[in-house]
Scaffold this active site. Structure first.
Site, PDB file in Angstrom:
ATOM      1  N   THR A  50       3.167   4.818  -7.020  1.00 65.07           N
ATOM      2  CA  THR A  50       4.471   5.279  -7.481  1.00 65.07           C
ATOM      3  C   THR A  50       5.562   4.288  -7.119  1.00 65.07           C
ATOM      4  OG1 THR A  50       3.703   7.545  -7.165  1.00 65.07           O
ATOM      5  CG2 THR A  50       6.075   7.243  -7.426  1.00 65.07           C
ATOM      6  N   TYR A 138      -6.935   5.500   0.421  1.00 68.03           N
ATOM      7  CA  TYR A 138      -6.376   5.861  -0.882  1.00 68.03           C
ATOM      8  C   TYR A 138      -7.503   5.848  -1.898  1.00 68.03           C
ATOM      9  CZ  TYR A 138      -2.923   5.670  -4.759  1.00 68.03           C
ATOM     10  OH  TYR A 138      -2.170   5.920  -5.887  1.00 68.03           O
ATOM     11  N   LYS A 166      -6.065  10.186   0.732  1.00 69.02           N
ATOM     12  CA  LYS A 166      -5.349  10.709  -0.422  1.00 69.02           C
ATOM     13  C   LYS A 166      -6.303  10.655  -1.602  1.00 69.02           C
ATOM     14  CE  LYS A 166      -1.668   9.696  -3.728  1.00 69.02           C
ATOM     15  NZ  LYS A 166      -0.743   8.666  -4.247  1.00 69.02           N
ATOM     16  N   VAL A 208      -0.108  14.301  -1.129  1.00 71.79           N
ATOM     17  CA  VAL A 208       0.795  13.180  -1.405  1.00 71.79           C
ATOM     18  C   VAL A 208       1.131  13.292  -2.881  1.00 71.79           C
ATOM     19  CG1 VAL A 208       1.105  10.692  -1.376  1.00 71.79           C
ATOM     20  CG2 VAL A 208      -0.303  11.785   0.381  1.00 71.79           C
TER      21      VAL A 208
END
Length: 305
Positions: A50, A138, A166, A208
Site C-alpha cells: 500500500t 508477508y 500477514k 493489517v
C-alpha cells in the site's frame, strides 16, 4: 515486543508524496497518522504494498519509516516494511527500522527469483541475526512467487525471529489451517480485505488492512464487535457496510484505490507514482458513493478532481 502484542487492526498506510510525486511529504505522513490513530486503529504498517515501496529509493524507504515512527509518537506500534530483492538490503532496512524505533519489521520474500525454502530460511535467518525486534512474514504468493505450506511457515517461525505473518494470500482454508494447527508457532494476521470478517470470527488476533487508512472508525468498530465483544450480529451489520468498499478495492489497483480513499475523506496523500496511475474519475465517483452509503463523511465535493 512479542507476537501476542499484535492485536487489533494495523493500518497498511500510504506513502504521502508531494504534488509532483517527486518527494516524500513529511507533513502528509503526520496527517495520515493522526487521522488513523484518532479513528481508533491499533498500529501502522508503512513501507508495504500500500505504501508503494517498490517505487521508493532506499533512502526514501528509511525516511518513511522514520517519519511514521515519529508521527505515531508512541501511541501505537509501527511495523516497518523492509522487504527487498537482496538479503543485504533487507538487513540494512531492518537494522535501520529498529534504530528508528519500529516495533517490528514486515518482510516480503525476494520477489524476482523466488527463493527455495532453504534460501528463505537463510534470508530470514540473516535478518534475525541482525535485529532484536520481531519479524512479520508477508505472505503474498501472487507477487512473491513463494507459496509455503502451513508446516513450512511454522518451521520458518521456529527457526528465525518470525513471530507472526500477514496473510495476503486470499486462501481462507490455508489461513484457517495455520490458525488451527500452528498457533503455538506463529500468529496469523489477516491481510486480505474481503476475508477480514471471517478471519476475525475464526480467531485472528489482528489484521493489517489498507482500508483502515480511510475508514479507521468502521475498521476499529468491526474489530471491537467481532474480536473483542464477540457480537457477531453487530459485526455482520458493520461488515455489510464495509464489504462493498473492500470488494471495490480488490477490483482495482489497490494503491490507487487507497490514495483515492484518503483523499475523499480529507487527508490527501498526493499522487501515486508511475507506473501506477490515479484511480479514474468514474471509479473515484463509485468509491465516493460507497463511502457515503457506509456512513463515512466525505470531504471531496468534486468527484472528478
Amino acid at each position: 515486543m512479542t507476537a501476542q502484542q499484535f492485536t487489533g487492526i494495523l493500518a497498511a498506510v500510504v506513502t504521502p508524496l508531494t504534488a509532483d510525486g517527486s518527494a516524500v511529504d513529511a507533513e502528509g505522513i503526520r496527517r495520515q497518522a493522526d487521522h488513523i490513530i484518532g479513528g481508533g486503529i491499533h498500529g501502522l504498517v508503512p513501507g508495504g504494498s500500500t505504501g508503494e515501496f517498490t517505487t521508493l529509493s532506499l533512502d526514501e524507504r528509511k525516511q518513511v519509516a522514520e517519519l511514521y515512527v515519529e508521527a505515531a509518537d508512541g501511541r501505537v506500534p509501527v511495523v516497518a516494511g523492509t522487504g527487498a530483492l537482496s538479503t543485504a538490503q533487507t538487513v540494512e532496512l531492518s537494522v535501520h527500522a529498529e534504530k528508528a524505533g519500529a516495533a517490528a519489521v514486515m518482510i516480503v520474500p525476494p520477489f524476482y527469483d523466488a527463493p527455495s525454502f532453504d534460501e528463505l530460511l537463510a534470508h530470514f535467518g540473516a535478518v534475525s541475526d541482525a535485529i532484536d525486534i520481531p519479524v512479520m512474514y508477508y505472505n503474498i504468493p501472487s507477487v512473491s512467487g513463494v507459496s509455503l505450506t502451513p508446516e513450512q511457515l511454522a518451521q520458518l517461525a521456529r527457526q528465525t525471529a518470525v513471530t507472526c505473518y500477514k496473510d495476503t494470500g486470499g486462501d481462507y482454508v490455508w489461513l484457517s489451517t495455520v490458525q488451527q494447527e500452528h498457533a503455538a508457532d506463529i500468529t496469523a494476521l489477516n491481510g486480505w480485505d474481503t476475508l477480514t470478517f471471517a478471519a476475525l470470527a475464526n480467531g485472528a488476533r489482528a489484521g493489517v488492512w489498507g482500508a483502515a487508512s480511510f475508514i479507521p472508525q468502521l475498521a476499529a468498530e468491526l474489530y471491537d464487535a467481532v474480536a473483542v465483544r464477540r457480537d457477531l450480529a453487530a459485526g455482520r451489520e458493520l461488515w455489510a457496510r464495509i464489504f462493498p468498499i473492500c470488494q471495490f478495492l480488490e477490483s482495482h489497483n489497490y494503491c490507487a484505490g487507497i490514495k483515492a480513499g484518503v483523499d475523499l475523506v480529507g487527508v490527501s496523500a498526493g499522487p501515486t507514482r508511475l507506473p501506477v496511475l490515479p484511480l479514474a474519475p468514474p471509479y473515484r465517483a463509485e468509491l465516493r458513493d460507497l463511502l457515503i452509503a457506509a456512513g463515512v463523511a466525505v470531504a471531496d465535493a468534486n468527484v472528478a478532481a
